[in-house]
Design a protein around this motif. Structure first.
Motif, PDB file in Angstrom:
ATOM      1  N   LEU A  74       0.825  -1.207   0.000  1.00 17.37           N
ATOM      2  CA  LEU A  74       0.000   0.000   0.000  1.00 17.37           C
ATOM      3  C   LEU A  74       0.857   1.255   0.000  1.00 17.37           C
ATOM      4  CD1 LEU A  74      -2.730  -0.913   2.665  1.00 17.37           C
ATOM      5  CD2 LEU A  74      -2.852  -1.170   0.182  1.00 17.37           C
ATOM      6  N   SER A  75       2.038   1.159   0.576  1.00 15.86           N
ATOM      7  CA  SER A  75       2.929   2.304   0.736  1.00 15.86           C
ATOM      8  C   SER A  75       3.088   3.092  -0.557  1.00 15.86           C
ATOM      9  CB  SER A  75       4.306   1.819   1.212  1.00 15.86           C
ATOM     10  OG  SER A  75       5.250   2.864   1.193  1.00 15.86           O
ATOM     11  N   GLY A  76       2.808   4.399  -0.493  1.00 16.24           N
ATOM     12  CA  GLY A  76       3.025   5.258  -1.635  1.00 16.24           C
ATOM     13  C   GLY A  76       1.884   5.334  -2.634  1.00 16.24           C
ATOM     14  N   GLN A  77       0.839   4.521  -2.439  1.00 16.90           N
ATOM     15  CA  GLN A  77      -0.293   4.556  -3.368  1.00 16.90           C
ATOM     16  C   GLN A  77      -1.014   5.898  -3.234  1.00 16.90           C
ATOM     17  OE1 GLN A  77      -1.856   3.958  -6.231  1.00 16.90           O
ATOM     18  NE2 GLN A  77      -1.733   1.752  -5.777  1.00 16.90           N
ATOM     19  N   TYR A  78      -1.650   6.332  -4.291  1.00 17.81           N
ATOM     20  CA  TYR A  78      -2.396   7.582  -4.248  1.00 17.81           C
ATOM     21  C   TYR A  78      -3.513   7.507  -3.206  1.00 17.81           C
ATOM     22  CZ  TYR A  78      -0.209   9.150  -8.602  1.00 17.81           C
ATOM     23  OH  TYR A  78       0.693   9.556  -9.561  1.00 17.81           O
ATOM     24  N   ALA A  79      -3.632   8.554  -2.395  1.00 18.77           N
ATOM     25  CA  ALA A  79      -4.668   8.592  -1.369  1.00 18.77           C
ATOM     26  C   ALA A  79      -6.053   8.495  -1.994  1.00 18.77           C
ATOM     27  CB  ALA A  79      -4.550   9.880  -0.553  1.00 18.77           C
ATOM     28  N   GLU A  80      -6.231   9.144  -3.134  1.00 18.65           N
ATOM     29  CA  GLU A  80      -7.535   9.135  -3.793  1.00 18.65           C
ATOM     30  C   GLU A  80      -7.947   7.719  -4.183  1.00 18.65           C
ATOM     31  OE1 GLU A  80      -5.519  13.064  -5.013  1.00 18.65           O
ATOM     32  OE2 GLU A  80      -4.919  11.000  -4.562  1.00 18.65           O
ATOM     33  N   TYR A  81      -6.975   6.930  -4.639  1.00 16.48           N
ATOM     34  CA  TYR A  81      -7.287   5.562  -5.059  1.00 16.48           C
ATOM     35  C   TYR A  81      -7.599   4.678  -3.852  1.00 16.48           C
ATOM     36  CZ  TYR A  81      -6.967   0.971  -7.188  1.00 16.48           C
ATOM     37  OH  TYR A  81      -7.252  -0.311  -7.597  1.00 16.48           O
ATOM     38  N   ILE A  82      -6.788   4.789  -2.789  1.00 14.00           N
ATOM     39  CA  ILE A  82      -7.033   3.999  -1.579  1.00 14.00           C
ATOM     40  C   ILE A  82      -8.414   4.308  -1.025  1.00 14.00           C
ATOM     41  CG2 ILE A  82      -6.360   3.663   0.827  1.00 14.00           C
ATOM     42  CD1 ILE A  82      -4.474   2.274  -1.010  1.00 14.00           C
ATOM     43  N   GLU A  83      -8.737   5.594  -0.961  1.00 11.88           N
ATOM     44  CA  GLU A  83     -10.038   6.014  -0.445  1.00 11.88           C
ATOM     45  C   GLU A  83     -11.176   5.416  -1.275  1.00 11.88           C
ATOM     46  OE1 GLU A  83     -12.503  10.200  -0.112  1.00 11.88           O
ATOM     47  OE2 GLU A  83     -10.349  10.232   0.308  1.00 11.88           O
ATOM     48  N   LYS A  84     -11.041   5.500  -2.587  1.00 15.37           N
ATOM     49  CA  LYS A  84     -12.075   4.975  -3.478  1.00 15.37           C
ATOM     50  C   LYS A  84     -12.281   3.477  -3.271  1.00 15.37           C
ATOM     51  CE  LYS A  84     -13.261   4.532  -8.397  1.00 15.37           C
ATOM     52  NZ  LYS A  84     -12.820   4.831  -9.795  1.00 15.37           N
ATOM     53  N   GLN A  85     -11.183   2.730  -3.115  1.00 12.43           N
ATOM     54  CA  GLN A  85     -11.289   1.284  -2.953  1.00 12.43           C
ATOM     55  C   GLN A  85     -11.887   0.903  -1.604  1.00 12.43           C
ATOM     56  OE1 GLN A  85     -10.840  -0.534  -5.712  1.00 12.43           O
ATOM     57  NE2 GLN A  85     -10.452   1.530  -6.500  1.00 12.43           N
ATOM     58  N   LEU A  86     -11.548   1.627  -0.552  1.00 16.53           N
ATOM     59  CA  LEU A  86     -12.112   1.339   0.769  1.00 16.53           C
ATOM     60  C   LEU A  86     -13.615   1.589   0.781  1.00 16.53           C
ATOM     61  CD1 LEU A  86      -9.342   2.716   3.156  1.00 16.53           C
ATOM     62  CD2 LEU A  86     -10.051   0.337   2.880  1.00 16.53           C
TER      63      LEU A  86
END
Length: 215
Positions: A163-175
């Motif tokens: 997960l380290s370094g992934q775009y915050a926008e993408y992580i948020e969308k997936q969660l």
């Protein structure tokens, strides 16, 4: 309840590790097959835009599984429609090997403030770190470190992605997608859906922001 959830996560990880052996990917051949992916994900898997996820260094097992699900239609991504048609399991393993061999570039974390359900205003990154490392006992959210490691490097053999370094926008969308059930690519164990269903909007946003700069 928290112990039961953590136990299920650990058990799922062990089952994934014990799964049938995946064909080893050929990174050199994968580089040739992945040429068309560069337009969205970058030549080395470091997407230049948060619209598309970084896939460099995610882990060969995880990437192979996700590519298969996208190809077979069990994970519907409009932007990927037709992109993997005709690709064999070995082709996908080769592509996964290529992108997994690359180094993820950090997206970078951005500080901010969030209002919790209680009305308390907190630092986005401080709260994100707290949830990532300790979870939230009251809301039954386990720490992310159990599967994705304290540094966000994931667990490649078990199929848990970096997960380290992934775009915050993408992580948020997936969660959010896991929380609503829109995304169900976590298998019968439902690990991510079981975690995300207990997360508040603030927890999701904070964790996503923290992960973007985690290393």
């Amino acid at each position: 309840m928290k112990n039961k959830l953590l136990a299920s996560i650990v058990s799922a990880g062990l089952m994934m590790s014990a799964a049938s052996t995946m064909a080893a990917g050929d990174a050199a051949n994968g580089e040739k097959l992945a040429a068309a992916c560069a337009a969205c994900h970058g030549a080395d898997g470091n997407s230049p835009s948060p619209i598309f996820p970084k896939i460099a260094g995610l882990g060969e097992k995880y990437l192979t599984d996700q590519l298969k699900q996208i190809r077979d239609g069990s994970r519907a991504i409009p932007e990927m429609a037709g992109q993997l048609d005709g690709k064999s399991d070995q082709d996908l393993a080769d592509m996964a090997a290529f992108f997994s061999s690359k180094t993820t570039q950090l997206a970078g974390a951005k500080e901010g403030e969030l209002k919790l359900n209680s009305g308390e205003v907190v630092s986005t990154l401080s709260y994100g770190e707290k949830v990532y490392r300790s979870g939230n006992l009251e809301t039954k959210v386990p720490a992310c470190t159990g599967c994705h490691s304290p540094t966000g490097q994931g667990n490649a053999p078990a199929g848990f992605p970096r997960l380290s370094g992934q775009y915050a926008e993408y992580i948020e969308k997936q969660l959010f997608a896991f929380r609503t059930g829109e995304r169900a690519t976590d298998g019968e164990a439902r690990i991510m859906r079981s975690v995300a269903e207990h997360m508040s909007d603030a927890e999701i946003k904070a964790v996503a922001a923290y992960i973007a700069g985690l290393n």
